[in-house]
Structure formats: structure tokens, C-alpha cells
Design a protein around this motif. Structure first.
Motif, PDB file in Angstrom:
ATOM      1  N   LEU A 285      -2.848  36.808  33.373  1.00  0.00           N
ATOM      2  CA  LEU A 285      -3.449  35.551  33.379  1.00  0.00           C
ATOM      3  C   LEU A 285      -3.143  35.081  34.725  1.00  0.00           C
ATOM      4  N   THR A 286      -4.949  34.323  34.677  1.00  0.00           N
ATOM      5  CA  THR A 286      -4.577  33.961  36.324  1.00  0.00           C
ATOM      6  C   THR A 286      -4.563  32.214  36.162  1.00  0.00           C
ATOM      7  N   GLN A 287      -3.696  31.524  37.541  1.00  0.00           N
ATOM      8  CA  GLN A 287      -4.542  30.092  37.479  1.00  0.00           C
ATOM      9  C   GLN A 287      -6.049  29.512  36.892  1.00  0.00           C
ATOM     10  N   ALA A 288      -6.432  29.993  37.518  1.00  0.00           N
ATOM     11  CA  ALA A 288      -8.275  29.643  36.917  1.00  0.00           C
ATOM     12  C   ALA A 288      -8.451  29.787  35.617  1.00  0.00           C
ATOM     13  N   SER A 289      -7.786  30.479  35.055  1.00  0.00           N
ATOM     14  CA  SER A 289      -7.561  31.005  33.690  1.00  0.00           C
ATOM     15  C   SER A 289      -7.042  30.075  32.543  1.00  0.00           C
ATOM     16  N   LEU A 290      -6.053  29.253  33.356  1.00  0.00           N
ATOM     17  CA  LEU A 290      -5.076  28.533  32.782  1.00  0.00           C
ATOM     18  C   LEU A 290      -6.039  27.025  31.776  1.00  0.00           C
ATOM     19  N   LEU A 291      -6.508  26.696  32.485  1.00  0.00           N
ATOM     20  CA  LEU A 291      -7.089  25.227  31.926  1.00  0.00           C
ATOM     21  C   LEU A 291      -8.515  24.966  31.061  1.00  0.00           C
ATOM     22  N   PRO A 292      -9.179  26.226  31.415  1.00  0.00           N
ATOM     23  CA  PRO A 292     -11.118  25.825  30.783  1.00  0.00           C
ATOM     24  C   PRO A 292     -11.306  26.168  29.079  1.00  0.00           C
ATOM     25  N   ARG A 293     -10.585  26.968  29.017  1.00  0.00           N
ATOM     26  CA  ARG A 293     -11.181  27.712  27.314  1.00  0.00           C
ATOM     27  C   ARG A 293     -10.257  26.874  26.293  1.00  0.00           C
ATOM     28  N   ILE A 294      -9.203  26.400  25.850  1.00  0.00           N
ATOM     29  CA  ILE A 294      -8.818  26.314  24.537  1.00  0.00           C
ATOM     30  C   ILE A 294      -8.465  24.572  24.824  1.00  0.00           C
ATOM     31  N   GLY A 295      -8.740  23.989  25.931  1.00  0.00           N
ATOM     32  CA  GLY A 295      -7.410  22.788  26.192  1.00  0.00           C
ATOM     33  C   GLY A 295      -6.870  23.018  26.846  1.00  0.00           C
ATOM     34  N   VAL A 296      -5.433  21.792  26.774  1.00  0.00           N
ATOM     35  CA  VAL A 296      -4.445  21.112  27.197  1.00  0.00           C
ATOM     36  C   VAL A 296      -3.584  21.620  27.290  1.00  0.00           C
ATOM     37  N   GLY A 297      -3.788  21.148  25.734  1.00  0.00           N
ATOM     38  CA  GLY A 297      -2.069  21.771  24.251  1.00  0.00           C
ATOM     39  C   GLY A 297      -2.817  22.682  24.218  1.00  0.00           C
ATOM     40  N   ARG A 298      -3.821  23.281  24.169  1.00  0.00           N
ATOM     41  CA  ARG A 298      -3.442  25.533  23.987  1.00  0.00           C
ATOM     42  C   ARG A 298      -3.226  25.628  25.044  1.00  0.00           C
ATOM     43  N   ASP A 299      -2.913  25.137  26.354  1.00  0.00           N
ATOM     44  CA  ASP A 299      -2.233  25.549  27.218  1.00  0.00           C
ATOM     45  C   ASP A 299      -0.720  26.151  28.130  1.00  0.00           C
ATOM     46  N   VAL A 300      -0.426  23.991  27.641  1.00  0.00           N
ATOM     47  CA  VAL A 300       0.836  23.636  27.475  1.00  0.00           C
ATOM     48  C   VAL A 300       1.336  25.238  26.517  1.00  0.00           C
ATOM     49  N   PHE A 301       0.881  25.315  25.277  1.00  0.00           N
ATOM     50  CA  PHE A 301       1.435  26.419  24.601  1.00  0.00           C
ATOM     51  C   PHE A 301       1.726  27.939  25.189  1.00  0.00           C
ATOM     52  N   ARG A 302       0.867  28.121  26.107  1.00  0.00           N
ATOM     53  CA  ARG A 302       0.303  29.554  26.775  1.00  0.00           C
ATOM     54  C   ARG A 302       1.300  29.936  27.908  1.00  0.00           C
ATOM     55  N   CYS A 303       1.619  28.320  28.383  1.00  0.00           N
ATOM     56  CA  CYS A 303       2.597  28.675  29.573  1.00  0.00           C
ATOM     57  C   CYS A 303       4.239  28.611  28.274  1.00  0.00           C
ATOM     58  N   ILE A 304       4.237  28.263  27.617  1.00  0.00           N
ATOM     59  CA  ILE A 304       6.175  28.717  26.763  1.00  0.00           C
ATOM     60  C   ILE A 304       5.788  30.220  26.765  1.00  0.00           C
ATOM     61  N   VAL A 305       4.715  30.517  26.370  1.00  0.00           N
ATOM     62  CA  VAL A 305       4.585  31.969  26.072  1.00  0.00           C
ATOM     63  C   VAL A 305       4.987  33.052  26.966  1.00  0.00           C
ATOM     64  N   LEU A 306       4.631  32.403  27.998  1.00  0.00           N
ATOM     65  CA  LEU A 306       4.908  32.993  29.590  1.00  0.00           C
ATOM     66  C   LEU A 306       6.287  32.983  29.960  1.00  0.00           C
ATOM     67  N   LYS A 307       6.845  31.117  29.262  1.00  0.00           N
ATOM     68  CA  LYS A 307       7.885  31.336  29.708  1.00  0.00           C
ATOM     69  C   LYS A 307       9.633  32.706  28.974  1.00  0.00           C
ATOM     70  N   ASP A 308       8.613  32.707  27.283  1.00  0.00           N
ATOM     71  CA  ASP A 308       9.425  33.689  27.077  1.00  0.00           C
ATOM     72  C   ASP A 308       8.930  35.495  26.904  1.00  0.00           C
ATOM     73  N   ARG A 309       7.813  35.642  27.623  1.00  0.00           N
ATOM     74  CA  ARG A 309       8.313  36.613  28.372  1.00  0.00           C
ATOM     75  C   ARG A 309       8.657  36.767  29.293  1.00  0.00           C
ATOM     76  N   PHE A 310       9.461  36.025  30.517  1.00  0.00           N
ATOM     77  CA  PHE A 310       9.933  35.994  31.393  1.00  0.00           C
ATOM     78  C   PHE A 310      11.540  36.652  30.490  1.00  0.00           C
ATOM     79  N   PHE A 311      11.985  36.574  29.190  1.00  0.00           N
ATOM     80  CA  PHE A 311      13.155  36.011  28.935  1.00  0.00           C
ATOM     81  C   PHE A 311      13.286  38.349  28.381  1.00  0.00           C
ATOM     82  N   ASP A 312      12.530  38.518  29.422  1.00  0.00           N
ATOM     83  CA  ASP A 312      13.077  39.903  27.969  1.00  0.00           C
ATOM     84  C   ASP A 312      13.570  40.561  29.619  1.00  0.00           C
ATOM     85  N   ASP A 313      13.445  40.661  30.505  1.00  0.00           N
ATOM     86  CA  ASP A 313      13.616  41.479  31.464  1.00  0.00           C
ATOM     87  C   ASP A 313      14.127  40.857  32.639  1.00  0.00           C
TER      88      ASP A 313
END
Length: 555
Positions: A285-313
Motif C-alpha cells: 500500500l504505497t503513499q501514492a495510492s492512499l488519497l485518490p481512490r475513494i476519498g479522504v474519509g476512506r483513507d483515514v479508515f485505511r490508516c486505522i486498518v494499517l495500525k491494527d495490522r501493526f499490532f499483529d506482530d
């Protein structure tokens, strides 16, 4: 002109949360503990009178021989609490206030609302209100409604009313009771927009649908649940709940089931977050792919998903991806409590002094100062006193700083605001471990495990250490194996060696011992929670190779 209306338990909880988050109460553990005790008493035993003896014995550890004529401590503390409440509301005037009436030890919530006395105004308001109610009635009959709004861009869950398949029409009330309870409890996680469906035949846009069937309800309950993607009906989560009704109390049964269902669905590392992870992160998931696809709100949620993934290991690379994601959206999350607390939780782990991860693997621009993170956590909790995640972050930071009493208040508040959140119970178990309350640590961690569809590895560690101290080898072995199943690094290797010694696995002991002996500090990542001498002695006995150094110093 004002009139008073009755207050609900939720409104009282909200106001108590504001009080506990204020400077006046945060700086006084005596006031906070008493306020929390009286609040918990009002929730656990509504309508029952709280007595001076009860406070003395249950809160202040006075014995059965307590005599209020000789020891006035309860009256003194209640007086000080009344004064603190009056001082708070003098600084924060408003229609809502918590009081302790004279000659009483029970909390009361007063809510004053303006009464309009102009009949022309009343007529105008009445006409508008009737029109609005008519519109709402039509809308509910034909459509549906959102619970309190969440920022755009978060996934929408459409909750259908429970299908009563028992053949007993008297149980239809259960259909809507559970539907609304599920909606309310899902909303507490703040990550989803919840759409309550009053008409199951309607086709409204959503990301997920949640359906349930009531198969039996008498002495026993039988309920099936299915969470699917709305687009292609892919099963995300499915389960069947069978068990006794709690003392014939259907309401408590609904609440308990809802906490379990929503905790497993929406919790950190749960199936919904896994589903979003799979959909949003095919490949890097590259920085360039974060913003344009679905909109700012959806990108915020994607960041939350990545934060949760960090807590796996706790992988530094997973941290880097989540961190860079949040950097892109920070200007847009100032009024979003779940996004702010997610960001705060991420940078909390980037404080080198807390030693929660391998911060040496991070670039210098990702490292944060302890006092900066602490100030941010307190600011978020004060700004969003309804957010369980805000108190969860605040309590985690307080625990890491050795402010154990303050941390307990914050974390218990987080659990009370969202009792279905496994992370709240898990972090509370770490606090109890720091306090050497080993039985409580195990109990909280086991609640977290029950509330998790796929428990994350960090939840098991407090059980490993607490069971080790208590001499419960079987429990320590089971939890240790669960912990290391998804973890790597020095700490996981040290836990593997402890488990091998408890099992007397000679081959594994021979393999792991020289590896651990070569490590500088195999238990370093756990040092924050190994504060007490009982804990440290048990670790020394189980792992003599571990140099624990000096215990963390309290501020």
C-alpha cells in the motif's frame, strides 16, 4: 424558565466521564476513586441505597468494626467530593450536573431544559414538531435510520431486525431489542457507520449486512449470526450462540450476546478489520495510492486498518506503513476521535523510553517524546469524553509512565464505555500485572480472549507472567504457546524457553538456552510491566539468563 427530566444511566456515565477527565479529578486519586465507586454502584445496584458502612468497607478497606462515630472518613470524603463537584460546575456551568443530595451517598444527575412560556412560540414549535414527527414516522416505516453519525468514509453496516423463527409471536420484541443493542454496541467502536433497518426488504447502500435468526428462547437461547459483504454476500463472520438465559433476564442476555458478537466482529484484529485489510492492501500500500481512490474519509479508515495490522506482530515495517499513511491524512482528522486515538496509539509505541517495540529500527523522524505523547493523550480524552478509545490511550500512557492509580481510573472508564472491546480488557490486564494483581490480570485477559474472534498475541502475555507467579504452570504453558505462535524476536524466544522449562522439554531447553544466553536483555520489551518484586523474582527463577536490571521508576 427550566424544568427537570429524568436522566438515563448512559447520560450519568457520560457526565462522570467528563468529570474524571477534568484536571480537578485527574489530579486527585481520592476524589476520582470515590466518584468512580459511587458511579459503579449506581450502575450495578440501581435503586439501592449506598450507606456509610458500604463505602467504608468496600472502598476504604475498613473492617467490620468500623464505627462512623469514631471514624468520620466517609463523611469527610463525601463533603470534599460535593465541594469538588460544586467547584467544577462553577467553572463549567451548564444544564447537566452530577450531585450528591444532602443526607445521601448516592450520585444523582440533574438535567435542566428550557421551558418556553410564550403560547405563540409553543404553537409554532408544536406545529413544527408534529410535522417533523409525521415525517420521521413515514421515514422509519419506509426506510431506516443511522445511529449517531460517524465520519464519512467509514464502512457502513446494515443491521436487519432479527428473524423470529421460534413460532412464538410474543418473542418478536426480542427481534428489535437485539437489533438495536447490536447497533448501539457496534457504534461504540467508532469505526463503522451503523444503519438500523426497520424494513428488511429495503435495498439501501452499505458495505456489510448483519443478519440473525432467533431459533429458540426459553430457558435456553439459540441464535445464529451472519455478517456478509453487501456486494457479493461473501461470509465475513458467522457463529451460532447457544446457552442458558441469565436468570430469565432477557435484557441481560441480549446485552451479553451483543457484547460478544460486536467484540468479535469489530475488535482490533477481528474479521471486519481483516476483511478491510484484505480489500485495501492487495500488495504494497504505497503513499501514492492512499488519497485518490475513494476519498479522504476512506483513507483515514485505511490508516486505522494499517495500525491494527501493526499490532499483529509489532513489525517495524508495518509501523512505518501505518505511520506514513497517517502523515498524509493528519490535516483531516482533527474532529475524528477514533482517527486521533489511533494516531495517538501509534506514536505512543514510538517513544523509545517506553520500549514497546524496536524503535531503533525506525527512522528518527518517527520517534516521539514521552511528554509530547502524554500531553496529546490527555488532550484527546478531554476533548472527547464519550470516546472509550480516548480513555484507553490515556490509560495506556499513564501505565507506561508508572501512574498506576490514574491509569486504572482511565482504563476502567474505557471498559465501562465499551465493555465489548477486547483491547480495553487486554490493556487493563497489563495494568493489573504492573500492580501485581495477578488474578485480576488473568481474568481481564481471559475476557479479552473471549471477546476476540482471533485473539492477538499480546493479549496472552499477562496470563503467562501472572500464571508463572501464581504457580499455575498449565495456564502459563497454554498462554505462552499462544503468545509465541505469532511473535518473533528476543522476547518471544525467551517466552519459548520458559514454556520449555515448564514442560521439561529437554531438547527445546538445550536448543534455546544458548540463544537466550547470547541476548543482552531478552525481557527488555516487557520491562514496563515487570515492576513488582514478586513478578521479577518469578522471572529470575524461570529465566536466570534474563538481566532484568532495575525496575522502572515511578514518577
Amino acid at each position: 424558565m427550566f424544568f427537570r427530566r429524568s436522566a438515563s444511566a448512559d447520560e450519568l456515565s457520560d457526565e462522570v466521564a467528563r468529570l474524571l477527565a477534568s484536571d480537578r479529578f485527574a489530579k486527585s486519586s481520592v476524589l476520582s476513586n470515590l466518584l468512580t465507586f459511587l458511579h459503579e454502584r449506581s450502575i450495578a445496584a440501581p435503586g439501592e441505597v449506598t450507606t456509610e458502612y458500604l463505602i467504608a468497607q468496600d472502598l476504604l478497606d475498613r473492617g467490620a468494626d468500623f464505627d462512623p462515630k469514631v471514624d468520620p472518613i466517609v463523611r469527610v470524603r463525601i463533603r470534599r467530593l460535593r465541594e469538588a463537584l460544586e467547584a467544577y460546575y462553577a467553572d463549567h456551568p451548564g444544564p447537566v450536573r452530577v450531585t450528591i443530595p444532602p443526607r445521601s451517598y448516592d450520585l444523582k444527575l440533574k438535567i435542566e431544559e428550557k421551558r418556553h412560556s410564550d403560547p405563540r412560540t409553543l404553537a409554532a414549535i408544536g406545529g413544527s414538531l408534529l410535522a417533523a414527527l409525521a415525517t420521521i414516522a413515514i421515514g422509519i416505516a419506509a426506510y431506516s435510520y443511522f445511529l449517531r453519525p460517524i465520519k464519512d468514509g467509514y464502512p457502513v453496516i446494515k443491521i436487519f431486525s432479527v428473524q423470529n423463527l421460534t413460532g412464538d409471536e410474543s418473542l418478536d420484541i426480542f427481534q428489535f431489542g437485539l437489533q438495536r443493542q447490536l447497533g448501539s454496541d457496534l457504534q461504540k467502536f467508532g469505526k463503522f457507520r451503523v444503519l438500523i433497518m426497520s424494513d428488511n426488504s429495503l435495498d439501501l447502500d452499505a458495505d456489510y449486512t448483519l443478519r440473525s435468526n432467533l431459533l429458540a428462547l426459553g430457558d435456553e437461547l439459540d441464535l445464529s449470526i451472519r455478517l456478509e459483504t453487501a456486494s457479493d454476500e461473501t461470509l465475513v463472520y458467522g457463529d451460532r450462540f447457544r446457552g442458558p438465559v441469565f436468570g430469565q433476564d432477557y435484557y441481560e442476555t441480549i446485552r451479553a450476546i451483543s457484547r460478544t458478537i460486536t467484540g468479535q466482529i469489530a475488535g482490533q484484529g477481528g474479521p471486519m478489520m481483516r476483511q478491510e485489510d484484505a480489500e485495501d492492501t492487495q500488495g504494497e500500500l504505497t503513499q501514492a495510492s492512499l488519497l485518490p481512490r475513494i476519498g479522504v474519509g476512506r483513507d483515514v479508515f485505511r490508516c486505522i486498518v494499517l495500525k491494527d495490522r501493526f499490532f499483529d506482530d509489532y513489525d517495524p515495517e508495518a509501523f512505518r506503513r501505518a505511520y506514513r499513511c497517517f502523515e498524509q491524512v493528519l490535516p483531516n482528522i482533527g474532529d475524528d476521535p477514533i482517527a486521533l486515538t489511533s494516531w495517538g496509539t501509534l506514536i505512543f509505541h514510538a517513544v523509545p523510553e517506553f520500549n514497546l517495540m524496536r524503535t531503533e529500527a525506525l527512522s528518527p523522524d518517527m520517534l516521539w517524546r514521552e511528554d509530547t505523547v502524554a500531553d496529546a493523550a490527555r488532550s484527546i480524552a478531554e476533548r472527547f469524553p464519550h470516546s472509550p478509545d480516548a480513555f484507553l490511550l490515556l490509560g495506556s500512557v499513564q501505565n507506561a509512565r508508572g501512574q498506576l492509580q490514574e491509569a486504572e481510573i482511565s482504563l476502567r472508564q474505557a471498559v465501562e464505555l465499551n465493555p465489548g472491546n477486547s483491547t480495553g480488557h487486554a490493556v487493563l490486564s497489563y495494568l493489573y500485572l504492573s500492580q501485581e494483581k495477578f488474578a485480576s490480570s488473568i481474568a481481564s485477559a481471559e475476557v479479552a480472549i473471549r471477546l476476540s474472534a482471533d485473539p492477538q498475541s499480546f493479549i496472552h502475555l499477562p496470563i503467562v507472567i501472572s500464571a508463572l507467579v501464581l504457580g499455575d504452570d498449565d495456564r502459563a504453558i497454554k498462554a505462552g504457546k499462544a503468545y509465541v505462535a505469532k511473535r518473533t524476536g528476543n522476547g518471544a524466544t525467551a517466552i519459548r524457553l520458559i514454556v520449555a522449562r515448564l514442560e521439561n522439554d529437554r531438547a527445546e531447553i538445550a536448543r534455546l538456552t544458548p540463544i537466550v544466553q547470547e541476548m543482552d536483555a531478552p525481557m527488555e520489551l516487557y520491562a514496563l510491566f515487570l515492576r513488582g518484586e514478586q513478578t521479577r523474582e518469578a522471572i529470575r527463577e524461570a529465566l536466570p539468563e534474563a538481566d532484568l536490571g532495575e525496575p522502572p521508576t515511578d514518577p
